[in-house]
Design a protein around this motif. Sequence first.
Motif, PDB file in Angstrom:
ATOM      1  N   LEU A 238       0.841  -1.199   0.000  1.00  0.00           N
ATOM      2  CA  LEU A 238       0.000   0.000   0.000  1.00  0.00           C
ATOM      3  C   LEU A 238       0.878   1.251   0.000  1.00  0.00           C
ATOM      4  CD1 LEU A 238      -2.553  -1.117   2.767  1.00  0.00           C
ATOM      5  CD2 LEU A 238      -2.805  -1.349   0.285  1.00  0.00           C
ATOM      6  N   THR A 411      -8.658   2.442   3.853  1.00  0.00           N
ATOM      7  CA  THR A 411      -8.625   1.947   5.231  1.00  0.00           C
ATOM      8  C   THR A 411     -10.005   1.984   5.891  1.00  0.00           C
ATOM      9  OG1 THR A 411      -7.908   4.146   5.953  1.00  0.00           O
ATOM     10  CG2 THR A 411      -6.192   2.505   5.617  1.00  0.00           C
ATOM     11  N   THR A 419      -4.932   1.550  11.984  1.00  0.00           N
ATOM     12  CA  THR A 419      -4.415   2.900  11.725  1.00  0.00           C
ATOM     13  C   THR A 419      -4.266   3.648  13.049  1.00  0.00           C
ATOM     14  OG1 THR A 419      -6.657   3.726  11.415  1.00  0.00           O
ATOM     15  CG2 THR A 419      -5.485   3.098   9.428  1.00  0.00           C
ATOM     16  N   ILE A 425      -1.419   4.380   8.456  1.00  0.00           N
ATOM     17  CA  ILE A 425      -1.373   2.936   8.665  1.00  0.00           C
ATOM     18  C   ILE A 425      -0.240   2.594   9.631  1.00  0.00           C
ATOM     19  CG2 ILE A 425      -0.937   0.707   7.540  1.00  0.00           C
ATOM     20  CD1 ILE A 425      -2.327   1.812   5.054  1.00  0.00           C
ATOM     21  N   THR A 434       1.904  -4.489   7.794  1.00  0.00           N
ATOM     22  CA  THR A 434       0.729  -3.915   8.453  1.00  0.00           C
ATOM     23  C   THR A 434       0.136  -4.975   9.376  1.00  0.00           C
ATOM     24  OG1 THR A 434      -0.863  -4.700   6.834  1.00  0.00           O
ATOM     25  CG2 THR A 434       0.239  -2.609   6.342  1.00  0.00           C
ATOM     26  N   ALA A 441       3.090  -1.655   3.787  1.00  0.00           N
ATOM     27  CA  ALA A 441       2.781  -0.275   3.424  1.00  0.00           C
ATOM     28  C   ALA A 441       4.032   0.582   3.547  1.00  0.00           C
ATOM     29  CB  ALA A 441       1.671   0.288   4.318  1.00  0.00           C
TER      30      ALA A 441
END
Lengths: 473, 280
Positions: A238, A411, A419, A425, A434, A441
Amino acid sequence: MDRKLPVKWAELSSQERVMSFDEVSLGYTEEQVLKEAARCLQCEDPQCSKGCPVGIDIKSFIYHVTQREYNKAYNIIRARNDFPSICGRVCPSEYQCRKSCILTKKNSPFADEKAINIHLIERFVGDYGRKNKIPKNIKVTEKYKNKKVAVIGSGPAGLCAAGELASSGVKVVIFEALHKPGGVLVYGIPPFRLPRDVLAHEIKTLQALGVEIKTDIVAGRAVLLDEFFADGFDAVFLGLGAGIPGFLGVPGENLANIYSANEFLTRVNLMSAHKFPEYRTPINVGRHVVIVGGGNTAMDAARTAVRIQKSKGYEINVKIVYRRTEKELPARRFEIGHAYEEGIIFKFLTLPAEFEGLDGRVSKIKCLECRLGEPDESGRMRPEKIPGSEFIMPCDTAVIAVGLGANKVLTSVTPSIKTDRWGDIIIDPNTMATSVKNVFAGGDIVGGEGTVIEAMGMAKRAAVSILRSFDDK
Amino acid sequence: MDKQVISIDKVSENIKRIVIKSRYISDKALPGQFLVLMTNEQSERIPLTIVSADKTDETITLIFQEAGFSTKELGRVIPGDRLFSLAGPLGHATHIDKLGRVILVGGGVGIAEIYPVAKAFKDVGNEVTVIVGGRNKDLLILKDEIATVADRFILMTDDGSYGRKGYTTDALSELLKEEKDCRLVYAVGPVLMMQRVAGITEKYKVKTLVSLNTLMVDGTGMCGCCRVKIGNEIRFACVDGPEFDAHEVDWQELIWRNSTYIEQEEHICRLDLKLKGVDS
């Protein structure tokens, strides 16, 4: 020649440059780059590489430049950074490698003028590689040939992750929400800092590595995270970027002709509004432009406004309003210098309090003077309003460049991705993993607003982790 | 091929219906969502509401009014053409619940936007009243489709050429006076119509949603061009909307922001007429 001072590089004169969106800095010629490279002390224990977010072996590539072995120099950079032509142009080197250079005094806030112009040497080498079509020295193994990774976002982080993975033989597909790839490199950074043929070349180089780019796909709307795995991807990266522009929260801020910097720059850079009506997207740039903010984006917006004023035959009248002083401006020192040269006026220690309008369009800005008080949590002196210091300036176009928040399109529909309170994130900083397995990410979506090269540094770490996760299976 | 125009036809004088191939959008689109498209490389990115989506054919249907240059440009495509860009679905879908009695108000091309929402409310068992209005008979689009989902269907024309003479808001006022149990009013149409609807329903304390057509660029939250003041907060129509509580909208600001580029619009439309050899 005084070897203590850096070799001067060529630039368009300020009169020439405001007439077009052509690149301002022309970089070094071969003769100049050889002289500048020869200034490098080739330190026993070089500090410069420690200041580079991707750890380029700077000493070594500069050495090869002194030997005119540009191919070797190019491959040394490419081993760590797939985009030397881009980074040589947009890296804030005065806060990174050049700040660590032995020629910069310890504890300076940014690089000394005497520091080696590493970025310009990198740019020369990158452009040499580009012009001579030097292929990347890669060893594609068969090991990952059945592995597929989806990269979401085609900004610096996404492009870098894609390059790293494709170089290892992974099949990579980039999904980009806009109609052109490049992310902030295409909608944000103006062509006078990053010519579009440079960007186009770097993207073509990626495609030559086998990377497929799909534009117009908004992840989280058109495709949900789980669906990438269902579609056969083994991992997802991401690189969503910093999405949502911040505003000041002062009265009158929604009047017409008040833009976020993102909107102002996107209209010009992505949609070519400065070529209206040939390109259909309009933009309003009046005779009294006020830019609020002090970062690179504020400089980019101000310099873009100058060029549009010039093309309309107006007197140049662009003010940058910043609540601290010149020393605290977060922008690159080069860009601040360029802004001054192009006739932009800085109003320091100034805080916008209100916009006033005429028939719904902004016509004036009311400001307060500030003084610097105690340092805040960021360590910078906090600007304090001076009561009774209000003053009014004419303003028919305003651009708010005060930072960005996280874009939550993906998200918000993917609660399994954890988050923080800002919407960024949460990742393991070592692996960039993540909270969801096989999802990594990097870039501004994990670190707020960083630089192009910081995003690339994170993307590289993520790529390493992704490959390692394949090895573990 | 994705983004290819399957068909385009005239619904009324200046309203067209276009069917476009899109695997991704047809798979996900829900009532209330929109997309952003560019006809060609020089075009603006324009937001349009998705009227319907067909998962089997992988197509989506849009209905748009040729109001300005960009929509006229879109109106000139022919079947087989491929749009330069098409991204979506964007924005939040309408929250569809069984509420009881729901009134939908559509004005002008907004009628096309209320149809999928009316259908969705009907499908979950609401009693649906639809009020549509336009300048004349020709502009009352989707009559047959709406008739199949509306329990009560009221048609209004400004000139009395069809249905009743008057505005949608006249019909709404009367309805709310006699029916006290309306749970939701949902309105899409010209800003002035939506503003008037909000004024009427506020009097009767009926919850009211409007779908705002703001200017947009990216449509994904990145630029803030579509910002609107809702209550005292800045919200983005693209990612926070497009639907908002009508009683919280700062209508004056929306009208101002929507007219940011009227001079350019006039300029480019004049150029366009010249190019086509039409005397303006």
